[in-house]
Design an enzyme around this catalytic site. Structure first.
Site, PDB file in Angstrom:
ATOM      1  N   LEU A  18      -5.747  -9.283   1.512  1.00 40.77           N
ATOM      2  CA  LEU A  18      -6.737  -8.338   0.995  1.00 40.77           C
ATOM      3  C   LEU A  18      -6.126  -7.500  -0.120  1.00 40.77           C
ATOM      4  O   LEU A  18      -5.103  -6.842   0.058  1.00 40.77           O
ATOM      5  CB  LEU A  18      -7.241  -7.431   2.117  1.00 40.77           C
ATOM      6  N   ARG A  47      -5.789   6.303  -6.218  1.00 40.66           N
ATOM      7  CA  ARG A  47      -4.747   7.331  -6.060  1.00 40.66           C
ATOM      8  C   ARG A  47      -3.439   6.988  -6.766  1.00 40.66           C
ATOM      9  O   ARG A  47      -2.545   7.819  -6.880  1.00 40.66           O
ATOM     10  CB  ARG A  47      -4.509   7.601  -4.562  1.00 40.66           C
ATOM     11  N   TYR A  60      -2.215  -7.716   4.000  1.00 41.47           N
ATOM     12  CA  TYR A  60      -2.697  -6.716   3.043  1.00 41.47           C
ATOM     13  C   TYR A  60      -1.791  -6.694   1.816  1.00 41.47           C
ATOM     14  O   TYR A  60      -0.564  -6.617   1.960  1.00 41.47           O
ATOM     15  CB  TYR A  60      -2.731  -5.331   3.714  1.00 41.47           C
ATOM     16  N   GLY A  91      -7.020   2.734  13.011  1.00 39.27           N
ATOM     17  CA  GLY A  91      -7.857   2.214  14.073  1.00 39.27           C
ATOM     18  C   GLY A  91      -7.036   2.193  15.360  1.00 39.27           C
ATOM     19  O   GLY A  91      -5.848   1.891  15.338  1.00 39.27           O
ATOM     20  N   TYR A 137      33.239  -5.587 -31.321  1.00 41.99           N
ATOM     21  CA  TYR A 137      32.013  -6.371 -31.193  1.00 41.99           C
ATOM     22  C   TYR A 137      32.300  -7.822 -31.533  1.00 41.99           C
ATOM     23  O   TYR A 137      32.730  -8.135 -32.647  1.00 41.99           O
ATOM     24  CB  TYR A 137      30.905  -5.846 -32.123  1.00 41.99           C
ATOM     25  N   ALA A 186      46.258  -5.837 -39.712  1.00 43.53           N
ATOM     26  CA  ALA A 186      45.301  -4.791 -39.359  1.00 43.53           C
ATOM     27  C   ALA A 186      44.467  -4.431 -40.583  1.00 43.53           C
ATOM     28  O   ALA A 186      44.940  -4.468 -41.716  1.00 43.53           O
ATOM     29  CB  ALA A 186      46.050  -3.566 -38.847  1.00 43.53           C
TER      30      ALA A 186
HETATM   31  C1  UD1 Z   1      -7.837  -0.370   8.093  1.00 45.24           C
HETATM   32  C2  UD1 Z   1      -8.286  -0.769   9.500  1.00 45.24           C
HETATM   33  C3  UD1 Z   1      -7.634   0.163  10.515  1.00 45.24           C
HETATM   34  C4  UD1 Z   1      -6.115   0.098  10.376  1.00 45.24           C
HETATM   35  C5  UD1 Z   1      -5.706   0.393   8.939  1.00 45.24           C
HETATM   36  C6  UD1 Z   1      -4.225   0.150   8.763  1.00 45.24           C
HETATM   37  C7  UD1 Z   1     -10.524  -1.686   9.282  1.00 45.24           C
HETATM   38  C8  UD1 Z   1     -11.970  -1.391   9.439  1.00 45.24           C
HETATM   39  N1  UD1 Z   1      -9.710  -0.661   9.578  1.00 45.24           N
HETATM   40  O1  UD1 Z   1      -8.335   0.931   7.868  1.00 45.24           O
HETATM   41  O2  UD1 Z   1      -7.996  -0.217  11.831  1.00 45.24           O
HETATM   42  O3  UD1 Z   1      -5.510   1.014  11.275  1.00 45.24           O
HETATM   43  O4  UD1 Z   1      -6.410  -0.451   8.022  1.00 45.24           O
HETATM   44  O5  UD1 Z   1      -3.837   0.585   7.516  1.00 45.24           O
HETATM   45  O6  UD1 Z   1     -10.134  -2.779   8.986  1.00 45.24           O
HETATM   46  N2  UD1 Z   1     -10.015  -3.777   1.348  1.00 45.24           N
HETATM   47  C9  UD1 Z   1     -10.629  -4.744   0.608  1.00 45.24           C
HETATM   48  N3  UD1 Z   1     -11.978  -4.761   0.532  1.00 45.24           N
HETATM   49  C10 UD1 Z   1     -12.748  -3.860   1.180  1.00 45.24           C
HETATM   50  C11 UD1 Z   1     -12.117  -2.864   1.942  1.00 45.24           C
HETATM   51  C12 UD1 Z   1     -10.755  -2.858   2.020  1.00 45.24           C
HETATM   52  O7  UD1 Z   1      -9.958  -5.590   0.005  1.00 45.24           O
HETATM   53  O8  UD1 Z   1     -13.978  -3.952   1.069  1.00 45.24           O
HETATM   54  C13 UD1 Z   1      -8.565  -3.757   1.402  1.00 45.24           C
HETATM   55  C14 UD1 Z   1      -8.013  -2.478   0.806  1.00 45.24           C
HETATM   56  O9  UD1 Z   1      -7.709  -2.679  -0.568  1.00 45.24           O
HETATM   57  C15 UD1 Z   1      -6.756  -2.249   1.609  1.00 45.24           C
HETATM   58  C16 UD1 Z   1      -7.090  -2.869   2.971  1.00 45.24           C
HETATM   59  O10 UD1 Z   1      -8.175  -3.727   2.749  1.00 45.24           O
HETATM   60  O11 UD1 Z   1      -5.656  -2.926   1.072  1.00 45.24           O
HETATM   61  C17 UD1 Z   1      -7.411  -1.826   4.015  1.00 45.24           C
HETATM   62  O12 UD1 Z   1      -8.569  -1.119   3.608  1.00 45.24           O
HETATM   63  P1  UD1 Z   1      -8.757   0.433   3.913  1.00 45.24           P
HETATM   64  O13 UD1 Z   1     -10.121   0.848   3.504  1.00 45.24           O
HETATM   65  O14 UD1 Z   1      -7.606   1.184   3.376  1.00 45.24           O
HETATM   66  O15 UD1 Z   1      -8.681   0.413   5.481  1.00 45.24           O
HETATM   67  P2  UD1 Z   1      -8.387   1.626   6.403  1.00 45.24           P
HETATM   68  O16 UD1 Z   1      -9.540   2.546   6.386  1.00 45.24           O
HETATM   69  O17 UD1 Z   1      -7.061   2.178   6.148  1.00 45.24           O
END
Ligand code: UD1
Ligand code: CA
Length: 453
Positions: free
Chosen positions: A8, A15, A100, A137, A363, A420
Site C-alpha cells: 500500500l 505531512r 505498507y 487498531g 593532482y 623541481a
Molecule cells: C491502519 C490500520 C490500523 C493499524 C495501523 C498501523 C486500517 C483500517 N487500520 O490504520 O489497524 O493499527 O494502520 O499503522 O487498516 N492507504 C492507502 N489507501 C487508502 C488508505 C490507506 O494506500 O485508501 C495506505 C496509506 O498510504 C498508509 C497505509 O495504507 O501507508 C495505512 O493507512 P492509514 O490511513 O495511515 O491507516 P491507519 O489509520 O494508521
C-alpha cells in the site's frame, strides 16, 4: 504455495510537506518502498503489486522490476479498498501478503515467521504490544483467539485498554481475501473501507487466525513526517552498524557511521567515527578507516590504511596501501599494493603501480604511474587543454621533482629524474634528467622600490 505481495503506497504524505510521494522518501539513500520491495523479494514473492494514488509517474520512473506491477487507487477510500484494487490480479490459490510502502524496516525474518504462522485454512496477522497503543487498531481476542480488530476511533472504553495492536501487515489466502474485500462496508467512524474488518469475517467463517510478532517496534513503524523518517534512518543505521560489528569490524562509535548501501568487511577491520559508506564497498582484513572518511563503490585491500578525511569513489585500493589524511581518490583509480598517497592529493583515472608514492599536494589525472615512482610535492598533471584529455605515463622508478607541471600527453622514462619546478612538455627518455625551467639569475645590490610620498 506461490506468494503475491500487495504494497500500500497510495497515501499522499501531506505531512512530509514534499512534492515527492511519501514512499519515495529515502532511508539510507534508498526509498522506503524499495526497502519494502527488497524484503518482499527476500521472501520469494512472485508478484508485487504497488497500490499508488499520487505521483504514479514518478513512482514508475523511480522503481522498477519485472516482478512489479502498479495498481492505481484513484480515491483513498481506506486500506481495504486499497488492497481490493489489486484483487483482479490475485489468484485464488496463492497466499497474499499485505505490506505498507512507508514501513521500511520490517525484517525478513519477521515476515518469514508470519508466513510460517499462517494455518493451512486460515490467516496470519503481525501484531505488536505497545506501551502506548493510541491510534492503532486493537486486536480483540476471545479466550485467547483473535476474533477481530477494532480501530481506535470505533473502539469502546474497554477495547481502548487493549495494548496488542495491529501493525497492518497480514497474510491471507487470495481467494478468501478477495471474497472478504468484496463484502466490506464503510459504515464506521471514518467512513472508510477498513482492511481490518476482514478479521471478523475470517473468524465468522471459522478460519483460524494466527499471530506473529516483530522483534522490535521499529520494524513496524512508518514515517508520516521527516522527524519520523529521521528516526527510522537512525534505527536503520544502528542496525547496519551492529551487523558490521557482528561480522567482525570494530566501530569506534556505532552511533556515528552511515551505511547507504552494502559494506562487506573482513576480520580486524577498524572504523573510526563519522564515516559514510555508499553503494557497494568492501573492506578486506585488517583495513583501518580513519575518522570522517567517505567511501563510495570501492574496494579497500588487505591491511590498507585510509587516514582521516579522505574521500574515495569508484576506486580500488590495493593491499597495504595508505591514503590520506585528506586524500581525494576519484573514479577509475587504482592504487596497487604498497602504494601511498598523502595529504591533499587528488587522483582521477589514474593507476599508481606497486610502491609508488605521491606524498603531498598533487593532482594526477589520466596518469599511469609506474612501480616505486616518487612524485614530489606540488606535482600537477596538466591533462586537459580545455577540449581534450591526454595521458601521462611515468615509467618505473622515475623521480618527479617537486612542483612539476606535466603537460600531457607526455611520457617519462623508467628511472628518469625531473628537476623541481619543471614544466614538462616533451617525453623524457629512460635514466635521463630533465630540467625544464628558467635558469636562476642573481642581480647583486638589488634596490627595492621605495614608498611614494
Ligand atoms: C491502519 C490500520 C490500523 C493499524 C495501523 C498501523 C486500517 C483500517 N487500520 O490504520 O489497524 O493499527 O494502520 O499503522 O487498516 N492507504 C492507502 N489507501 C487508502 C488508505 C490507506 O494506500 O485508501 C495506505 C496509506 O498510504 C498508509 C497505509 O495504507 O501507508 C495505512 O493507512 P492509514 O490511513 O495511515 O491507516 P491507519 O489509520 O494508521
Ligand atoms: Ca486512517
Amino acid at each position: 504455495m506461490s506468494l503475491s505481495v500487495v504494497i500500500l503506497a497510495a497515501g499522499k504524505g501531506t505531512r512530509m510537506r514534499s512534492s515527492l510521494p511519501k514512499v519515495l522518501h529515502p532511508v539510507a539513500h534508498q526509498s522506503m518502498v524499495e526497502h519494502v520491495i527488497d524484503s518482499a523479494r527476500s521472501v520469494n514473492a512472485s508478484n508485487l503489486y504497488v497500490v499508488y494514488g499520487f505521483g504514479g509517474d514518478v513512482l514508475k520512473e523511480r522503481i522498477n522490476g519485472d516482478d512489479l506491477s502498479f495498481v492505481e487507487q484513484k480515491e483513498q477510500l481506506g486500506t481495504g479498498h486499497a488492497v481490493d484494487m489489486a484483487s483482479p490480479h490475485l489468484k485464488d490459490d496463492e497466499d497474499v501478503l499485505v505490506l505498507y510502502g512507508d514501513v521500511p524496516l520490517t525484517k525478513v525474518s519477521t515476515l518469514e515467521s508470519l508466513i510460517a504462522a499462517k494455518p493451512e485454512n486460515g490467516m496470519a496477522l503481525l501484531t505488536v504490544k505497545l506501551a502506548n497503543p493510541t491510534g492503532y487498531g486493537r486486536i480483540v481476542r476471545l479466550n485467547g483467539d483473535v476474533v477481530g480488530i477494532v480501530e481506535q476511533k470505533d473502539a469502546n472504553a474497554e477495547q481502548l485498554l487493549i495494548n496488542e495492536c495491529n501493525t497492518g501487515i497480514l497474510l491471507a489466502n487470495g481467494g478468501d481475501l478477495k471474497r472478504w474485500l468484496s463484502n466490506l462496508s464503510n459504515d464506521n467512524a471514518q467512513g472508510e473501507y477498513y482492511l481490518t474488518d476482514i478479521i471478523a469475517m475470517a473468524h465468522n467463517e471459522g478460519k483460524a487466525i494466527a499471530t506473529a510478532h516483530p522483534e522490535t517496534e521499529i520494524e513496524v513503524e512508518g514515517a508520516n513526517n521527516r522527524v519520523q523518517l529521521a528516526n527510522l534512518e537512525r534505527a536503520y543505521q544502528l542496525r547496519q552498524a551492529e551487523e558490521l560489528m557482528l561480522n567482525g569490524a570494530s566501530l569506534r562509535d556505532p552511533n556515528r557511521i552511515d551505511v547507504r548501501g552494502q559494506v562487506e568487511v573482513g576480520s580486524e577491520v577498524q572504523i573510526d567515527v563519522n564515516c559514510i559508506f555508499e553503494g557497494k564497498v568492501s573492506l578486506a582484513d585488517n583495513v583501518t578507516i580513519g575518522a570522517n572518511c567517505i567511501i563510495i563503490n570501492s574496494q579497500i585491500g588487505e591491511g590498507a590504511e585510509i587516514k582521516p578525511n579522505s574521500i574515495i569513489e569508484n576506486a580500488i585500493i590495493g593491499e597495504q596501501c595508505s591514503a590520506g589524511p585528506f586524500a581525494r581518490i576519484r573514479p577509475n583509480t587504482e592504487l596497487k599494493a604498497n602504494s601511498h598517497v598523502g595529504n591533499f592529493v587528488e587522483l582521477k583515472n589514474t593507476t599508481m603501480d606497486e610502491g609508488a608514492k605521491a606524498g603531498h599536494l598533487t593532482y594526477l589525472g589520466d596518469a599511469e604511474v609506474g612501480k616505486k615512482v616518487n612524485i614530489g610535492a606540488g606535482t600537477i598533471t596538466c591533462n586537459y587543454d580545455g577540449v581534450n584529455k591526454s595521458k601521462t605515463i611515468i615509467g618505473d622508478g622515475a623521480f618527479i621533482g617537486s612542483n612539476a607541471s606535466i603537460v600531457a600527453p607526455v611520457k617519462i622514462g623508467k628511472m628518469a629524474t625531473t628537476a623541481a619546478g619543471s614544466v614538462l612538455t616533451k617525453d623524457v627518455e629512460d635514466d635521463a634528467l630533465a630540467v625544464a625551467r628558467a635558469k636562476q639569475r642573481n642581480i647583486s645590490g638589488w634596490q627595492r622600490p621605495t614608498k611614494k610620498s
